[in-house]
Motif scaffolding. Structure first.
Motif, PDB file in Angstrom:
ATOM      1  N   PRO A   7       0.810  -1.228   0.000  1.00  0.00           N
ATOM      2  CA  PRO A   7       0.000   0.000   0.000  1.00  0.00           C
ATOM      3  C   PRO A   7       0.839   1.274   0.000  1.00  0.00           C
ATOM      4  O   PRO A   7       0.413   2.299  -0.548  1.00  0.00           O
ATOM      5  CB  PRO A   7      -0.837  -0.118   1.285  1.00  0.00           C
ATOM      6  N   GLU A  11       0.990   5.477  -2.637  1.00  0.00           N
ATOM      7  CA  GLU A  11       1.211   6.878  -2.297  1.00  0.00           C
ATOM      8  C   GLU A  11       2.583   7.359  -2.782  1.00  0.00           C
ATOM      9  O   GLU A  11       2.733   8.487  -3.262  1.00  0.00           O
ATOM     10  CB  GLU A  11       1.081   7.075  -0.788  1.00  0.00           C
ATOM     11  N   CYS A 179       0.850   4.540   5.276  1.00  0.00           N
ATOM     12  CA  CYS A 179      -0.254   3.614   5.040  1.00  0.00           C
ATOM     13  C   CYS A 179      -0.709   3.040   6.377  1.00  0.00           C
ATOM     14  O   CYS A 179      -0.007   3.138   7.389  1.00  0.00           O
ATOM     15  CB  CYS A 179       0.167   2.488   4.095  1.00  0.00           C
TER      16      CYS A 179
END
Length: 242
Positions: A7, A11, A179
């Motif tokens: 995850p 970003e 995350c």
């Protein structure tokens, strides 16, 4: 760590690819088993992507997971690519494993076109907001001599900026990416530490059975037996090549 790095890659890719032309090739430095590589391929297509890692087993896994990408065995300090071959170069959670971080980042800049983006991120081990901060906090309470990850290159605020500037990048900026990962229960979180992988796993592997049991009890008391989530953050830096 894959449960966090997958995850995180979403970003971090937002940051590293911001403003990079769709026609530009992209490089993943220190790809490991391919978490960031797969995210970059999803956005740009495997044919526009190259990745390197010094570990052949990781290179094989990434090449299998991302067919069409140019995946090679190489360290960051000696990248096997021509000058200005890429529009962007990214390194997720790898600067602190480079034998010479300044040289590694300088190599990323060399293979990036002038004005292209060079990006890196490292967990905030120094500030206590990394994914393993709970583990190291409890381990340190039981064993004051334990060597945590807080001293790793780039793991504290401003350190990545310093590395990038020493490597010759310009317009260097720092950001925070992160995350949140959910765990079913304590055992879901604890089980991977018994595999001997990574600094935490290797530390557990050095302990005898009673010490492992003490550490497990202390961590269970700290985190509880029910479901929980861990929010981790990483320092991220972007600089421009050229």
């Amino acid at each position: 760590m894959g449960r966090f790095s997958t995850p995180l890659a979403v970003e971090f890719a937002d940051l590293g690819l911001d403003g990079v032309p769709q026609t530009a090739r992209v490089l993943d430095v220190g790809c490991g088993p391919g978490m960031l590589t797969l995210e970059l391929a999803r956005r740009r297509g495997a044919a526009m992507l190259a990745a390197v890692d010094p570990e052949p087993v990781f290179v094989a896994a990434t090449a299998e997971a991302c067919p069409g990408a140019d995946v090679r065995v190489a360290g960051a300090e000696d990248l096997p690519f021509a000058d200005a071959a890429f529009g962007a170069a990214l390194a997720q959670l790898v600067v602190h494993f480079m034998s010479d971080p300044v040289r590694g980042v300088a190599e990323m800049a060399r293979v990036t076109t002038p004005g292209g983006r060079v990006s890196a991120c490292v967990w905030d081990h120094g500030g206590g907001s990394g994914p393993l901060s709970s583990f190291w906090r409890v381990a340190s309470a039981l064993d004051p001599d334990v060597r945590t990850e807080s001293g790793l290159n780039g793991a504290s605020e401003g350190q990545l900026v310093d590395i990038f500037e020493r490597a010759g990048l310009h317009d260097v900026t720092q950001a925070v990416v992160g995350c949140t990962v959910a765990f079913r229960d304590f055992d879901d979180w604890w089980r991977p530490f018994l595999g001997g992988v990574g600094p935490a796993g290797r530390y557990v592997a050095t302990l005898d059975e009673p010490a492992v049991a003490r550490l497990e009890r202390a961590l269970r008391d700290d985190l509880g037996d029910g479901a929980f989530s861990i929010t981790a953050r990483a320092w991220a830096v972007v600089g421009l090549a050229g």
